[in-house]
Scaffold this motif. Sequence first.
Motif, mmCIF file in Angstrom:
data_model
loop_
_atom_site.group_PDB
_atom_site.id
_atom_site.type_symbol
_atom_site.label_atom_id
_atom_site.label_comp_id
_atom_site.label_asym_id
_atom_site.label_seq_id
_atom_site.Cartn_x
_atom_site.Cartn_y
_atom_site.Cartn_z
ATOM 1 N N ALA A 4 0.834 -1.211 0.000
ATOM 2 C CA ALA A 4 0.000 0.000 0.000
ATOM 3 C C ALA A 4 0.868 1.259 0.000
ATOM 4 O O ALA A 4 0.540 2.246 -0.654
ATOM 5 N N PHE A 7 2.134 1.750 -3.387
ATOM 6 C CA PHE A 7 1.091 2.339 -4.228
ATOM 7 C C PHE A 7 1.002 3.849 -4.013
ATOM 8 O O PHE A 7 0.892 4.616 -4.975
ATOM 9 N N ILE A 8 1.044 4.305 -2.752
ATOM 10 C CA ILE A 8 0.955 5.738 -2.467
ATOM 11 C C ILE A 8 2.130 6.480 -3.098
ATOM 12 O O ILE A 8 1.962 7.525 -3.738
ATOM 13 N N THR A 11 1.659 6.564 -6.775
ATOM 14 C CA THR A 11 0.624 7.516 -7.165
ATOM 15 C C THR A 11 1.199 8.916 -7.286
ATOM 16 O O THR A 11 0.967 9.627 -8.278
ATOM 17 N N ARG A 73 -9.510 4.714 0.077
ATOM 18 C CA ARG A 73 -9.426 3.831 -1.084
ATOM 19 C C ARG A 73 -10.324 4.265 -2.239
ATOM 20 O O ARG A 73 -9.834 4.434 -3.369
ATOM 21 N N LEU A 77 -8.800 5.759 -5.954
ATOM 22 C CA LEU A 77 -8.988 5.024 -7.204
ATOM 23 C C LEU A 77 -9.828 5.812 -8.204
ATOM 24 O O LEU A 77 -9.543 5.813 -9.408
ATOM 25 N N ASN A 173 -1.568 2.199 -12.677
ATOM 26 C CA ASN A 173 -1.561 2.388 -11.228
ATOM 27 C C ASN A 173 -2.935 2.150 -10.608
ATOM 28 O O ASN A 173 -3.042 1.669 -9.476
ATOM 29 N N GLY A 177 -3.503 -0.418 -7.559
ATOM 30 C CA GLY A 177 -4.168 0.009 -6.337
ATOM 31 C C GLY A 177 -5.405 -0.805 -6.016
ATOM 32 O O GLY A 177 -5.719 -1.034 -4.833
ATOM 33 N N TRP A 178 -6.115 -1.250 -7.026
ATOM 34 C CA TRP A 178 -7.313 -2.052 -6.810
ATOM 35 C C TRP A 178 -7.012 -3.306 -5.982
ATOM 36 O O TRP A 178 -7.816 -3.729 -5.155
ATOM 37 N N LEU A 181 -4.474 -1.792 -2.202
ATOM 38 C CA LEU A 181 -4.814 -0.704 -1.287
ATOM 39 C C LEU A 181 -5.891 -1.135 -0.295
ATOM 40 O O LEU A 181 -6.994 -1.518 -0.694
#
Length: 412
Positions: A4, A7-8, A11, A73, A77, A173, A177-178, A181
């Motif tokens: 996670a 992912f951040i 992003t 979340r 997204l 991305n 994330g799906w 996250l």
Amino acid sequence: MRPAVVFIVLTVMIDAMGIGLIIPVMPDLIAEVQGKNLSRAALWGGVLATTFAVMQFLFSPLVGSLSDRFGRRPVLLMSLTVMALDYVVMAVAGSIWLLLLGRVVGGVSAATGATASAYMADISAPEDRSAHFGLIGAGFGAGFVLGPVVGGFLAEFGTRAPFWAAAALATGNVAFGWFVLKETVRRETRRPLSLRRANPFGAVRHLGDLPGIRRLLLVYFLYHLAFAVYPSVWSFFGKAQFDWSPAMIGGSLALFGLAMALVQGVLIRPVLKCFGERGTVLVGYAFSVGTYLLIATVTSSMTILILTPLAALAGVIPVALQGIMSQAVAQNAQGELQGVLTSASALAMVVGPLLMTGTFAAFTAPQGAIYFPGAPFLLSMLLTLAALSVFLRWRVPSSGGTEDGRLPPCEP
């Protein structure tokens, strides 16, 4: 590093890559759709950047508050999906007005930054937030390393190629994330949505009631107003002062981004340990004033490239300020705070591009009395001195610092 967190950071990095990808082609793209000279293209570049920032300013507190109410979340997204679609619009735009529409939509989706920072605050202990916010800054810097390089390379295939690349990155991305996250806002801590506090003015008024926050928000705003000179003017400055190609502009921005990533991802921890958060801000401003002055006045292309990574040392300033303010608000208001900070930086980008590109146009116009492409950087130096003056009057103690602003000794 947890998926996670990856992912951040990704992003924020992709946000920066999206910006960095298109900066090298903006002078040629605007001239292509407008048929105007470089000076006029710079003014339109300021309009596009300002439009983007106005929307980000208006919507960031709302998006941050939505994440406090409905969770990080779904907000992250959805914002990333809209961002991917916006790059597609920019890729096919055949007029300046469609580019302008793309910047309107893009500004709303770029409010992602507030939610990403709130997510990082959710998973960090209070004393670790400044360092973890540095990871977000490092992601942004890494995006600026890759973005301009790839954008300068893709520019060889046309002015639209970088937009398609940005759309593909954002879409990838969203898919990542799906799967990775997880939600950090628990049902019992979700806060009811208040439209009064979900707009930039109401949120600033509310947070400004906290001790010391109002002045720090002004310092944060002035930092970003001065910093706006880089995304707004750098490509035009490089072309006017040194006759740089898009690839050279991209390479110089990549150098800046690499230095920013190292400063905010690696150097920030020992600097915070050594100087404390207040002292870190002061050290950052010392470098900021000096580099703005030198960039404004030197005429050697090689010297500018040497100064570029030194300018990134000022990147410790917003990280330390963000950490100080994050510790001053409740846990269930982190989204609101990050929304306000994003709005503050966005407001700087509302004013900054027009101010900086207008200054550049005035001092590079064919009929102008003085030819001085570095004038916007001199203006940024003056804004930095103003921010430093405001910060020096802040007297709330912070971790590792002293109330009167003296720096503590570095710990081994």
